[in-house]
Design a protein around this motif. Structure first.
Motif, PDB file in Angstrom:
ATOM      1  N   MET A 148     -64.212  22.035  96.889  1.00  0.00           N
ATOM      2  CA  MET A 148     -63.232  22.025  95.804  1.00  0.00           C
ATOM      3  C   MET A 148     -62.774  23.446  95.515  1.00  0.00           C
ATOM      4  O   MET A 148     -63.587  24.358  95.450  1.00  0.00           O
ATOM      5  N   PHE A 149     -61.471  23.631  95.364  1.00  0.00           N
ATOM      6  CA  PHE A 149     -60.977  24.939  94.958  1.00  0.00           C
ATOM      7  C   PHE A 149     -60.276  24.826  93.606  1.00  0.00           C
ATOM      8  O   PHE A 149     -59.960  23.726  93.134  1.00  0.00           O
ATOM      9  N   ILE A 150     -60.064  25.981  92.983  1.00  0.00           N
ATOM     10  CA  ILE A 150     -59.519  26.013  91.622  1.00  0.00           C
ATOM     11  C   ILE A 150     -58.153  26.675  91.628  1.00  0.00           C
ATOM     12  O   ILE A 150     -57.968  27.748  92.209  1.00  0.00           O
ATOM     13  N   VAL A 151     -57.204  26.033  90.962  1.00  0.00           N
ATOM     14  CA  VAL A 151     -55.851  26.565  90.803  1.00  0.00           C
ATOM     15  C   VAL A 151     -55.654  26.925  89.335  1.00  0.00           C
ATOM     16  O   VAL A 151     -55.908  26.101  88.450  1.00  0.00           O
ATOM     17  N   GLY A 152     -55.233  28.139  89.075  1.00  0.00           N
ATOM     18  CA  GLY A 152     -54.986  28.569  87.702  1.00  0.00           C
ATOM     19  C   GLY A 152     -53.520  28.442  87.342  1.00  0.00           C
ATOM     20  O   GLY A 152     -52.643  28.807  88.132  1.00  0.00           O
ATOM     21  N   VAL A 153     -53.251  27.896  86.161  1.00  0.00           N
ATOM     22  CA  VAL A 153     -51.885  27.835  85.634  1.00  0.00           C
ATOM     23  C   VAL A 153     -51.828  28.734  84.408  1.00  0.00           C
ATOM     24  O   VAL A 153     -52.614  28.580  83.474  1.00  0.00           O
ATOM     25  N   THR A 154     -50.909  29.684  84.429  1.00  0.00           N
ATOM     26  CA  THR A 154     -50.767  30.593  83.304  1.00  0.00           C
ATOM     27  C   THR A 154     -49.286  30.865  83.071  1.00  0.00           C
ATOM     28  O   THR A 154     -48.422  30.264  83.711  1.00  0.00           O
ATOM     29  N   GLY A 155     -48.994  31.766  82.165  1.00  0.00           N
ATOM     30  CA  GLY A 155     -47.607  32.080  81.825  1.00  0.00           C
ATOM     31  C   GLY A 155     -47.572  32.687  80.439  1.00  0.00           C
ATOM     32  O   GLY A 155     -48.608  33.095  79.907  1.00  0.00           O
ATOM     33  N   GLY A 156     -46.413  32.723  79.834  1.00  0.00           N
ATOM     34  CA  GLY A 156     -46.306  33.248  78.480  1.00  0.00           C
ATOM     35  C   GLY A 156     -46.440  32.140  77.460  1.00  0.00           C
ATOM     36  O   GLY A 156     -46.394  30.951  77.794  1.00  0.00           O
ATOM     37  N   ILE A 157     -46.599  32.522  76.216  1.00  0.00           N
ATOM     38  CA  ILE A 157     -46.653  31.548  75.139  1.00  0.00           C
ATOM     39  C   ILE A 157     -45.312  30.814  75.066  1.00  0.00           C
ATOM     40  O   ILE A 157     -44.245  31.424  75.174  1.00  0.00           O
ATOM     41  N   ALA A 158     -45.363  29.488  74.973  1.00  0.00           N
ATOM     42  CA  ALA A 158     -44.171  28.634  74.839  1.00  0.00           C
ATOM     43  C   ALA A 158     -43.268  28.632  76.075  1.00  0.00           C
ATOM     44  O   ALA A 158     -42.073  28.366  75.976  1.00  0.00           O
ATOM     45  N   THR A 159     -43.836  28.905  77.249  1.00  0.00           N
ATOM     46  CA  THR A 159     -43.022  28.826  78.471  1.00  0.00           C
ATOM     47  C   THR A 159     -43.100  27.449  79.126  1.00  0.00           C
ATOM     48  O   THR A 159     -42.299  27.148  80.015  1.00  0.00           O
ATOM     49  N   GLY A 160     -44.076  26.628  78.713  1.00  0.00           N
ATOM     50  CA  GLY A 160     -44.158  25.272  79.249  1.00  0.00           C
ATOM     51  C   GLY A 160     -45.342  25.012  80.154  1.00  0.00           C
ATOM     52  O   GLY A 160     -45.293  24.130  81.015  1.00  0.00           O
ATOM     53  N   LYS A 161     -46.426  25.742  79.961  1.00  0.00           N
ATOM     54  CA  LYS A 161     -47.636  25.544  80.791  1.00  0.00           C
ATOM     55  C   LYS A 161     -48.181  24.131  80.647  1.00  0.00           C
ATOM     56  O   LYS A 161     -48.574  23.504  81.634  1.00  0.00           O
ATOM     57  N   SER A 162     -48.212  23.645  79.419  1.00  0.00           N
ATOM     58  CA  SER A 162     -48.767  22.306  79.172  1.00  0.00           C
ATOM     59  C   SER A 162     -47.945  21.231  79.869  1.00  0.00           C
ATOM     60  O   SER A 162     -48.498  20.258  80.403  1.00  0.00           O
ATOM     61  N   ALA A 163     -46.630  21.398  79.886  1.00  0.00           N
ATOM     62  CA  ALA A 163     -45.759  20.424  80.553  1.00  0.00           C
ATOM     63  C   ALA A 163     -46.046  20.388  82.051  1.00  0.00           C
ATOM     64  O   ALA A 163     -46.085  19.312  82.666  1.00  0.00           O
ATOM     65  N   VAL A 164     -46.269  21.548  82.641  1.00  0.00           N
ATOM     66  CA  VAL A 164     -46.597  21.624  84.066  1.00  0.00           C
ATOM     67  C   VAL A 164     -47.943  20.957  84.338  1.00  0.00           C
ATOM     68  O   VAL A 164     -48.096  20.190  85.294  1.00  0.00           O
ATOM     69  N   CYS A 165     -48.921  21.226  83.485  1.00  0.00           N
ATOM     70  CA  CYS A 165     -50.249  20.631  83.665  1.00  0.00           C
ATOM     71  C   CYS A 165     -50.213  19.115  83.515  1.00  0.00           C
ATOM     72  O   CYS A 165     -50.962  18.397  84.194  1.00  0.00           O
ATOM     73  N   GLU A 166     -49.353  18.613  82.642  1.00  0.00           N
ATOM     74  CA  GLU A 166     -49.227  17.165  82.469  1.00  0.00           C
ATOM     75  C   GLU A 166     -48.744  16.495  83.754  1.00  0.00           C
ATOM     76  O   GLU A 166     -49.151  15.376  84.070  1.00  0.00           O
ATOM     77  N   ILE A 167     -47.889  17.177  84.503  1.00  0.00           N
ATOM     78  CA  ILE A 167     -47.406  16.619  85.769  1.00  0.00           C
ATOM     79  C   ILE A 167     -48.558  16.525  86.768  1.00  0.00           C
ATOM     80  O   ILE A 167     -48.699  15.524  87.482  1.00  0.00           O
ATOM     81  N   PHE A 168     -49.397  17.552  86.811  1.00  0.00           N
ATOM     82  CA  PHE A 168     -50.571  17.499  87.686  1.00  0.00           C
ATOM     83  C   PHE A 168     -51.476  16.323  87.294  1.00  0.00           C
ATOM     84  O   PHE A 168     -51.990  15.608  88.158  1.00  0.00           O
ATOM     85  N   LYS A 169     -51.654  16.119  85.996  1.00  0.00           N
ATOM     86  CA  LYS A 169     -52.490  15.009  85.525  1.00  0.00           C
ATOM     87  C   LYS A 169     -51.931  13.665  85.985  1.00  0.00           C
ATOM     88  O   LYS A 169     -52.680  12.762  86.361  1.00  0.00           O
ATOM     89  N   GLU A 170     -50.600  13.529  85.934  1.00  0.00           N
ATOM     90  CA  GLU A 170     -49.958  12.278  86.347  1.00  0.00           C
ATOM     91  C   GLU A 170     -50.318  11.906  87.782  1.00  0.00           C
ATOM     92  O   GLU A 170     -50.364  10.726  88.139  1.00  0.00           O
TER      93      GLU A 170
END
Length: 239
Positions: A1-23
């Protein structure tokens, strides 16, 4: 298993991107969720925050008053650093055990939502790939004002407290430009997902883990036989 980090600035939409991965069935371990857990009343970080910042940053029921604490740390680099020293080790410990559970569940890779990945620097070396979510600066400011119901001055202060999006993008393996439509963002994420699924790094890690487990089991069996042999020899001599 490998780990992918999602980051960015505040209010850039990180959570929206992570939700797509969850889907698409990819486990997402959220640093913000872990951060809320570690400051629950009675936890180690809760006691340390109380000692460092006093009762003023807590509600009457003992819950952390994030708004008050946020005002304090964003006005002082030193206090922000102190809070990070208190919470980050606890947050990463929480995320580590969540990752271990995912490993034993057999996932190819997991995503970690890490808002302050580059600012803290603690997790960078553990990530196989890094995704930075960015957007236009004026859009970021507008989103933050609307989402957090704050003044423009406060929003700008929050944004300036983080590393610039340009510097973050320079250190990324993938960049998601989240200034367009939801569909635009989804298409970018799905392209990245397709690339990540083509990697075979997880098999190397599993092979190493398997060899380590096999070696450990073999050692325990050998020790067990040695103990039994020793006990048998002792009994034989007594007879």
């Amino acid at each position: 298993m490998f780990i992918v980090g999602v980051t960015g600035g505040i209010a850039t939409g990180k959570s929206a991107v992570c939700e797509i991965f969850k889907e698409y069935g990819i486990p997402v371990i959220d640093a913000d969720v872990a951060a809320r857990k570690v400051v629950e009343p009675g936890r180690k970080a809760w006691h340390l925050i109380k000692k460092e910042f006093g009762d003023a940053v807590f509600h009457k029921d003992g819950q952390l008053n994030r708004e008050v604490l946020g005002e304090i740390i964003f006005d002082s680099v030193e206090k922000r650093k102190k809070l990070n020293e208190i919470t980050h080790p606890e947050i990463y410990s929480e995320m580590f055990w969540a990752a271990v559970r995912c490993f034993f569940q057999g996932h190819q890779f997991i995503v970690m939502d890490l808002p302050l990945l580059f600012e803290s620097g603690s997790m960078v070396d553990y990530l196989y790939k890094i995704i930075v979510v960015t957007c236009e600066e004026d859009l970021q400011l507008q989103r933050l004002i609307e989402r957090n119901f704050m003044t423009e001055a406060k929003a700008k202060k929050r944004i300036s407290a983080q590393m610039s999006l340009e510097r973050k993008c320079e250190q990324a393996h993938f960049v998601v430009e989240n200034s367009g439509t939801t569909q635009d963002t989804r298409e970018q994420v799905l392209r990245i997902l397709s690339i990540l699924r083509s990697y075979r790094a997880h098999w190397k890690l599993r092979a190493i883990a398997g060899l380590c487990c096999t070696g450990l089991v073999s050692l325990l069996i050998w020790i067990g036989f040695r103990v039994l042999y020793s006990q048998h020899s002792t009994v034989s001599r007594r007879r």
